[in-house]
Design an enzyme around this catalytic site. Sequence first.
Site, PDB file in Angstrom:
ATOM      1  N   HIS A  48       0.819  -1.219   0.000  1.00  0.00           N
ATOM      2  CA  HIS A  48       0.000   0.000   0.000  1.00  0.00           C
ATOM      3  C   HIS A  48       0.857   1.276   0.000  1.00  0.00           C
ATOM      4  O   HIS A  48       0.756   2.077  -0.937  1.00  0.00           O
ATOM      5  CB  HIS A  48      -0.997  -0.039   1.157  1.00  0.00           C
ATOM      6  CG  HIS A  48      -1.668   1.261   1.426  1.00  0.00           C
ATOM      7  ND1 HIS A  48      -2.519   1.844   0.513  1.00  0.00           N
ATOM      8  CD2 HIS A  48      -1.595   2.113   2.479  1.00  0.00           C
ATOM      9  CE1 HIS A  48      -2.951   2.999   1.012  1.00  0.00           C
ATOM     10  NE2 HIS A  48      -2.394   3.189   2.198  1.00  0.00           N
ATOM     11  N   HIS A  72       3.657   7.207   5.193  1.00  0.00           N
ATOM     12  CA  HIS A  72       2.443   7.853   5.685  1.00  0.00           C
ATOM     13  C   HIS A  72       1.671   7.049   6.727  1.00  0.00           C
ATOM     14  O   HIS A  72       0.944   7.614   7.528  1.00  0.00           O
ATOM     15  CB  HIS A  72       1.530   8.275   4.525  1.00  0.00           C
ATOM     16  CG  HIS A  72       0.682   7.169   3.978  1.00  0.00           C
ATOM     17  ND1 HIS A  72       1.105   6.336   2.974  1.00  0.00           N
ATOM     18  CD2 HIS A  72      -0.566   6.760   4.302  1.00  0.00           C
ATOM     19  CE1 HIS A  72       0.148   5.469   2.700  1.00  0.00           C
ATOM     20  NE2 HIS A  72      -0.878   5.704   3.495  1.00  0.00           N
ATOM     21  N   ASP A  73       1.818   5.717   6.728  1.00  0.00           N
ATOM     22  CA  ASP A  73       1.058   4.937   7.706  1.00  0.00           C
ATOM     23  C   ASP A  73       1.913   4.466   8.881  1.00  0.00           C
ATOM     24  O   ASP A  73       1.437   3.721   9.733  1.00  0.00           O
ATOM     25  CB  ASP A  73       0.418   3.716   7.022  1.00  0.00           C
ATOM     26  CG  ASP A  73      -0.906   4.072   6.370  1.00  0.00           C
ATOM     27  OD1 ASP A  73      -1.571   5.009   6.857  1.00  0.00           O
ATOM     28  OD2 ASP A  73      -1.270   3.425   5.372  1.00  0.00           O
ATOM     29  N   GLU A  76       0.808   5.903  12.455  1.00  0.00           N
ATOM     30  CA  GLU A  76      -0.499   5.400  12.854  1.00  0.00           C
ATOM     31  C   GLU A  76      -0.485   3.899  13.136  1.00  0.00           C
ATOM     32  O   GLU A  76      -1.049   3.444  14.126  1.00  0.00           O
ATOM     33  CB  GLU A  76      -1.513   5.708  11.736  1.00  0.00           C
ATOM     34  CG  GLU A  76      -2.834   5.025  11.932  1.00  0.00           C
ATOM     35  CD  GLU A  76      -3.985   6.001  11.877  1.00  0.00           C
ATOM     36  OE1 GLU A  76      -4.044   6.742  10.890  1.00  0.00           O
ATOM     37  OE2 GLU A  76      -4.803   6.007  12.825  1.00  0.00           O
ATOM     38  N   ASP A  77       0.153   3.127  12.268  1.00  0.00           N
ATOM     39  CA  ASP A  77      -0.012   1.670  12.323  1.00  0.00           C
ATOM     40  C   ASP A  77       1.176   0.907  12.898  1.00  0.00           C
ATOM     41  O   ASP A  77       1.087  -0.295  13.111  1.00  0.00           O
ATOM     42  CB  ASP A  77      -0.263   1.120  10.905  1.00  0.00           C
ATOM     43  CG  ASP A  77      -1.585   1.605  10.345  1.00  0.00           C
ATOM     44  OD1 ASP A  77      -2.407   2.080  11.146  1.00  0.00           O
ATOM     45  OD2 ASP A  77      -1.776   1.518   9.124  1.00  0.00           O
ATOM     46  N   ASP A 139      -3.269   8.237  -1.257  1.00  0.00           N
ATOM     47  CA  ASP A 139      -3.621   7.181  -0.313  1.00  0.00           C
ATOM     48  C   ASP A 139      -5.058   6.725  -0.564  1.00  0.00           C
ATOM     49  O   ASP A 139      -5.350   5.536  -0.681  1.00  0.00           O
ATOM     50  CB  ASP A 139      -3.462   7.753   1.110  1.00  0.00           C
ATOM     51  CG  ASP A 139      -3.956   6.817   2.189  1.00  0.00           C
ATOM     52  OD1 ASP A 139      -3.565   5.637   2.173  1.00  0.00           O
ATOM     53  OD2 ASP A 139      -4.735   7.279   3.059  1.00  0.00           O
TER      54      ASP A 139
HETATM   55 MN    MN Z   1      -2.772   4.608   3.895  1.00  0.00          MN
END
Ligand code: MN
Length: 745
Positions: A48, A72-73, A76-77, A139
Amino acid sequence: MMGRDELVDRISKYNPETNKALIARAYDYAQDAHDHQTRKSGEKYFIHPKAVAEILTELKLDDATIATGLLHDTIEDTRATREEINKLFGDEIGALVDGVTKLDQLDLVTKKAEQAENFRKLLIAISSDVRVLLVKLADRLHNMRTMEHMRDDRRRHISRETMEIYAPLAGRMGIQWLRDELEDLSFRWLYPDANETILARLEKLRTSYTGLIIEVEKELHLKLEEYGIDALVTSREKKPFSIWRKMENRQIALEQLCDIYGFRVITKTVEDCYRVLGVIHTTWQIVPGRFKDYISVPKSNDYQSIHTTIIGPERQRVELQIRTEKMHEVGEFGIAAHTLYKESIEDESNGKNPPKHDLLQDSSAYQWLRQLVDMLREGDNPEEFLEHTRLELFQDQVFTFTPNGGLIVLPHGATPIDFAYAVHTDIGDTCISCKINGRPMPLVTNLKNGDEVEINCATGHMPPAAWENIAVTGKAKAAIRRSTRASMQEQYGRLGHEIIIQGFALAERKFTKTLLEDKLFRLPHGSVIDVFAAVGRGELAVDLVISALYSDYVADDGSDVSVMKAAGHGEGGWLGKTMGLKFLWAGQQESIGPGSGIPIRGTPDDLPIRFAPKGGALPGERIVGIMTQGEGIIIYPIHAKALQRYDDQPERWVDVTWDIQSESRERFPALISVTTYNMPGSLARIAQLIGEADANIDKLRMVRRAADFTEMMIGLEVWDIKHLNRIIAGIKAMKIVNRVFRIQG
Ligand code: MN
């Protein structure tokens, strides 16, 4: 799916100065961080962010943006933190990743209040660095492309958000291909049946069109060659969603759309665009009304192109778009086409700070964002703001100019009122007239592209409430509402204050603001001003205010009033205790000063004071006001029959007086009944008398016509009561007149 080296190669193609090491580090870091995660499809999660970075290379964005796409993630992840990203990749990338992370947490199609607040946050985040939005859009695009494995309700939710917010935003940023694809993907999940139907019909249409398309293309090539024009010709087919939207908007069948198939002619120079246009218009018959020149007047997102529709073989309509390479790039890539990376190279060679997004500030998309954010700061209601902004997202815009040549972009249908508010709230609030292209025009005129607007202001002027419905921009509507609200509140407050003073005097109790403040807890109002306003609006009876201050107080049952009347407190009994409220006619100067009463501004319509519809009160005659719940005060002449209804409610009576200045030349309506003996020319003689007395006849109606006399009703326009009485006396004196009297409502 490309690997690390391929990605770096791809960037190098459009940005030879790319920091290969940085991209490679971001790639490796993200791959490691997401290592144990998988997507719903079972694939590695890293697919992704890698795909997002790839999409960003299609937009030819700078290194920081691509690195952000990869990372970018992570915050958050994964276990990555902002601090770590800052340390490893620098503050710029850290801030970008953080911005995208925050956007991810905003649900934009949730409950209304929350949605509005989230929308504000979204706009603030992207206006501080628009690259945050570009990463978010990439995204979203990748997620939309890979939603098969998602639960249907999630899918629909995300599609709705994409359709309502992200696709229009991509359009506003001028990235047309991204908008088209986002809309098309959302359409597929939101309206699967409609999508299937259109695809099937397109398929059928395509088979019958193929020959035609080839024929037009051949002819076009031939002609361009003949005239020696170097241009690229591509054919295009409209996407199902745009077809569906057009069919819906215009209620027409798919076959009636004339731009399902079309061509783009892409030239080297602007001059060639017009040469191509000439060639097309001399080769084919054109469809009238379909020609648009967005080269001379670009759209608000900087889109430039010439559109025209020809009638091709078999009378089929074909749309052609003509533009230069540069225009094509801007049209497809919008804000991303504004040479991000070139500027960053120059910056670095100067040894200055890393590339900054403010290089984008020239683009219309960026200015649009700035305008929105300015509005956010002024607006007080996020829900109103959301509603208006959403409208604006879809509206076409017009370009207008200030006398100094400043550009003001307004939505289609905007008026000089919107223009004035767009320049400054104060200018909007005080604007009274305008000139468009040098000519005086009404403030309600719809502005057109290229209009130059000059606004005239008058200090102290307030916008009439009715403007709220005329204005189309959120900014103007909100400002008018605020101003109207504030001024009404103030007027009601002053009115209520006077009424309270009068009420307390009648009850022979002492009143001060401090006394009220101390007992405020007994009333359901937050402040003294609120109490005044509630009384002014007629929502709160003075008796209740008196009881709140004096618990021993018992409201009068009216018997005291009759005693007062009998005692003859001046003319009209208790009304003799005048409270000095003066009624100011529209357009009058306010006479402010102690004891001068309450100055009222504006027209009777937007005031808490108005005339009874059939009252016919004239300056000079005694008038009274009746407090009416929710409406304020209604004015009647003292002898109006309607007043009898309020005889037993003295608390509602308010004494008012006229305050007409002598230089005011305003006429007032009055109705008289005249009975004449039937003699030739009698009507003409009455009309002559009225005319000579400097009055107008507004209307005239025969009420009864017998053999010997005629009764008629004459509507007059007179200066005041004396003027009317003079006219009545004059008519009475005529030999042909039997009876004359004033008709009272
Ligand atoms: Mn994403």
